[in-house]
Design a protein around this motif. Structure first.
Motif, mmCIF file in Angstrom:
data_model
loop_
_atom_site.group_PDB
_atom_site.id
_atom_site.type_symbol
_atom_site.label_atom_id
_atom_site.label_comp_id
_atom_site.label_asym_id
_atom_site.label_seq_id
_atom_site.Cartn_x
_atom_site.Cartn_y
_atom_site.Cartn_z
ATOM 1 N N SER A 90 12.154 -72.355 -34.568
ATOM 2 C CA SER A 90 11.861 -72.918 -33.364
ATOM 3 C C SER A 90 12.497 -71.506 -32.841
ATOM 4 O O SER A 90 13.825 -70.729 -33.390
ATOM 5 C CB SER A 90 13.709 -73.655 -33.255
ATOM 6 N N ALA A 91 12.600 -71.492 -31.550
ATOM 7 C CA ALA A 91 12.864 -69.811 -30.649
ATOM 8 C C ALA A 91 14.011 -70.227 -29.754
ATOM 9 O O ALA A 91 14.471 -71.427 -29.313
ATOM 10 C CB ALA A 91 11.700 -69.305 -29.786
ATOM 11 N N THR A 92 14.628 -68.808 -29.529
ATOM 12 C CA THR A 92 16.400 -69.441 -28.846
ATOM 13 C C THR A 92 15.925 -68.254 -27.230
ATOM 14 O O THR A 92 16.644 -68.468 -26.428
ATOM 15 C CB THR A 92 17.117 -68.845 -29.258
ATOM 16 N N SER A 93 14.247 -67.531 -27.368
ATOM 17 C CA SER A 93 14.266 -66.741 -26.775
ATOM 18 C C SER A 93 12.642 -66.319 -26.580
ATOM 19 O O SER A 93 12.440 -66.100 -28.041
ATOM 20 C CB SER A 93 14.950 -65.182 -26.321
ATOM 21 N N VAL A 94 11.762 -65.975 -25.601
ATOM 22 C CA VAL A 94 10.677 -66.364 -26.265
ATOM 23 C C VAL A 94 10.261 -64.725 -25.225
ATOM 24 O O VAL A 94 9.838 -64.673 -23.526
ATOM 25 C CB VAL A 94 9.452 -67.596 -25.783
ATOM 26 N N PRO A 95 9.437 -64.285 -26.416
ATOM 27 C CA PRO A 95 9.112 -63.906 -27.347
ATOM 28 C C PRO A 95 9.749 -63.439 -28.130
ATOM 29 O O PRO A 95 9.645 -62.845 -29.254
ATOM 30 C CB PRO A 95 7.817 -63.367 -27.330
ATOM 31 N N GLY A 96 10.980 -62.986 -27.333
ATOM 32 C CA GLY A 96 13.032 -62.551 -28.983
ATOM 33 C C GLY A 96 12.590 -62.862 -30.264
ATOM 34 O O GLY A 96 12.736 -61.958 -30.932
ATOM 35 N N THR A 97 12.441 -63.873 -29.783
ATOM 36 C CA THR A 97 13.477 -64.769 -31.289
ATOM 37 C C THR A 97 11.858 -64.381 -32.413
ATOM 38 O O THR A 97 12.330 -63.541 -33.654
ATOM 39 C CB THR A 97 12.998 -66.200 -31.287
ATOM 40 N N TYR A 98 10.423 -64.339 -32.194
ATOM 41 C CA TYR A 98 9.776 -64.514 -33.308
ATOM 42 C C TYR A 98 9.525 -62.692 -33.343
ATOM 43 O O TYR A 98 9.103 -62.346 -34.343
ATOM 44 C CB TYR A 98 8.652 -65.014 -32.324
ATOM 45 N N GLU A 99 9.401 -61.759 -32.136
ATOM 46 C CA GLU A 99 9.361 -60.832 -32.131
ATOM 47 C C GLU A 99 10.969 -60.386 -33.512
ATOM 48 O O GLU A 99 10.816 -59.062 -33.543
ATOM 49 C CB GLU A 99 9.464 -59.907 -31.319
ATOM 50 N N ASP A 100 11.259 -60.761 -33.479
ATOM 51 C CA ASP A 100 12.532 -59.936 -33.993
ATOM 52 C C ASP A 100 12.549 -61.045 -35.137
ATOM 53 O O ASP A 100 13.186 -59.907 -36.665
ATOM 54 C CB ASP A 100 14.487 -60.713 -33.978
ATOM 55 N N ILE A 101 12.162 -61.812 -36.301
ATOM 56 C CA ILE A 101 12.275 -62.526 -36.834
ATOM 57 C C ILE A 101 10.500 -61.276 -37.519
ATOM 58 O O ILE A 101 10.760 -61.317 -39.141
ATOM 59 C CB ILE A 101 11.448 -64.059 -36.866
ATOM 60 N N VAL A 102 9.308 -61.272 -37.574
ATOM 61 C CA VAL A 102 8.342 -60.288 -37.199
ATOM 62 C C VAL A 102 9.496 -59.191 -37.827
ATOM 63 O O VAL A 102 8.716 -58.430 -39.368
ATOM 64 C CB VAL A 102 7.293 -60.123 -36.298
#
Length: 453
Positions: free
Chosen positions: A401-413
């Motif tokens: 799940s994200a807590t900010s979009v798209p920042g969460t996924y950019e950080d994970i990647v």
């Protein structure tokens, strides 16, 4: 020949709306605000595909949250998930920006017809060359019922009884075209073998549907089946039908028990336990240093508001919390009528009370707050350590799940995926063009589900 190392399944948990399932995410300073445009979702899709995620998955409801206070005013005012685009339309926008990323969408068995769902998802699967999944839900509340001309939502177990037959009809329609039915012999003027295209002719307790379906099979056979039921009846449904199950683990020890119970349920249903992937929901807050990650966590936690949880619990439990004394215990009858029994059971377990109150639901559920489920916070290596520990004994992957979009996924990647790849826990490249191939699920033949049920 040595066996390939076990690999994690990674799924992004998305919403086609103004926020993620963390309602406060829209208040995050870096969250994008163009969530009514295709570019918003396409940017997320490209990020996930660059990180080799298995799938982007959309949760959905069929009504604006309006049970709290018997109205939608607070939902709209505070942005608590008031916008809900049709996820299948958004899915296709993302499909056009990617070539390998799997794409899952939620569709209800309570308010749609089986032929419609079979045709829609079979078409989506063909248009994405075998990358689609269907998240099977029974819907949750009276607001959804009202939008479809019903006076109230069906009782919990009855919804699942009906859903079992719904699945039989959908799967039966997906079987009506066998592999190789299309010949396309122009010289002989034969398009397809009529012996390989069958009517379903289903007549049951809840549905009658003739067929044949008008959509042939896709490169992955048929869409991957997702499910998230965690009640007793929901688990039985998942054991029979699901190929990927989304769940919530309050702790690792609880997760180990849930994981084994569901795998055992699949075996008892006559299926191979390895044919089911189990992925708990997880929030990740990651940064270059531990102190930066903790600062981010504090900021993200500050974005939630008490109204978020009250509105979201009303939506999922089909109960108005607004006019009830805060510490008055719910009766057995009131608890039995709650729609999301998995959440109800979680609150009873955590609070230690057979008849919890509104206060207990707020404190034990964590709904609307950062504490609604586990949060892995730290550097890329620290987060990967925690994921690896869970992966070894309690799951086959994660729904992130994200807590900010798209920042969460950019950080994970950027920070977590490379750590998982270094440890051999996650792929460096996609291994297949279909969702099934990348998740490690076998391609079903027409009729396989009948032999397994």
């Amino acid at each position: 020949m040595s066996k390939s190392p076990r690999q994690m399944t990674l799924v992004a948990f998305l919403q086609a709306q103004n926020c993620s399932n963390y309602a406060g995410s829209w208040r995050h300073a870096s969250s994008m605000t163009d969530y009514l445009s295709p570019e918003y979702y396409q940017r997320i899709a490209r990020t996930l595909e660059a990180g080799k995620f298995d799938m982007a998955f959309f949760d959905d409801r069929l009504a604006m949250p309006d049970i709290y206070g018997d109205g939608h005013q607070d939902t709209v005012k505070y942005g608590v998930r008031p916008i809900k685009l049709d996820p299948t339309t958004v899915l296709m926008a993302m499909a056009m920006a990617t070539s390998k990323l799997g794409l899952g969408a939620t569709y209800s068995t309570t308010y749609y017809e089986p032929f419609h769902v079979a045709r829609l998802f079979a078409s989506l699967d063909l248009m994405t060359k075998g990358r689609v999944a269907w998240n099977v839900v029974t819907s949750m509340n009276n607001s959804e019922a009202a939008n479809f001309g019903r006076s109230e939502h069906l009782e919990h177990d009855l919804r699942y009884d009906r859903a079992d037959e719904f699945m039989e009809v959908v799967m039966g329609h997906w079987d009506t075209w066998q592999e190789g039915a299309i010949i396309a012999d122009k010289a002989a003027e034969i398009f397809a073998d009529p012996e390989m295209v069958k009517r379903l002719d289903h007549q049951g307790q809840y549905f009658n549907s003739r067929g044949p379906l008008t959509v042939p099979r896709s490169p992955q056979g048929h869409p991957v089946i997702l499910q998230a039921g965690q009640s007793g009846r929901g688990l039985a449904f998942a054991a029979r039908w699901a190929e990927v199950v989304f769940c919530k683990y309050p702790t690792l020890e609880n997760g180990k028990k849930q994981y084994q119970a569901l795998k055992d349920g699949v075996a008892n249903a006559g299926r191979d336990p390895d044919s089911l992937k189990i992925a708990p929901e997880l929030k990740i807050i990651v940064a270059e240093t531990e102190s930066q990650a903790k600062e981010q966590r504090d900021y993200i936690a500050s974005l939630s508001r008490p109204i978020d949880g009250l509105i979201m619990m009303g939506e999922t439990l089909n109960i108005d919390f607004s006019g009830r004394p805060y510490e008055l215990p719910f009766t057995d009858e009131e608890l039995a009528a709650m729609s999301w029994q998995g959440l109800r059971d979680k609150v009873i377990q955590i609070s230690g009370k057979k008849n919890p109150s509104v206060k207990d639901f707020v404190e034990a559920s964590g709904r609307g707050t950062l504490n609604d489920g586990p949060v892995f916070c730290g550097t890329g290596a620290q987060v990967a350590d925690q994921m690896e520990e869970w992966f070894k004994s309690a799951c086959d992957g994660f729904v992130l799940s994200a807590t900010s979009v798209p920042g969460t996924y950019e950080d994970i990647v950027r920070l977590v995926v490379p750590e998982l790849q270094k440890r051999g826990l996650f792929r460096k490249e996609y291994t297949d063009t279909t969702l099934r191939g990348n998740v490690g699920l076998a391609k079903p033949r027409a009729g396989d589900w009948r032999r397994k049920n």
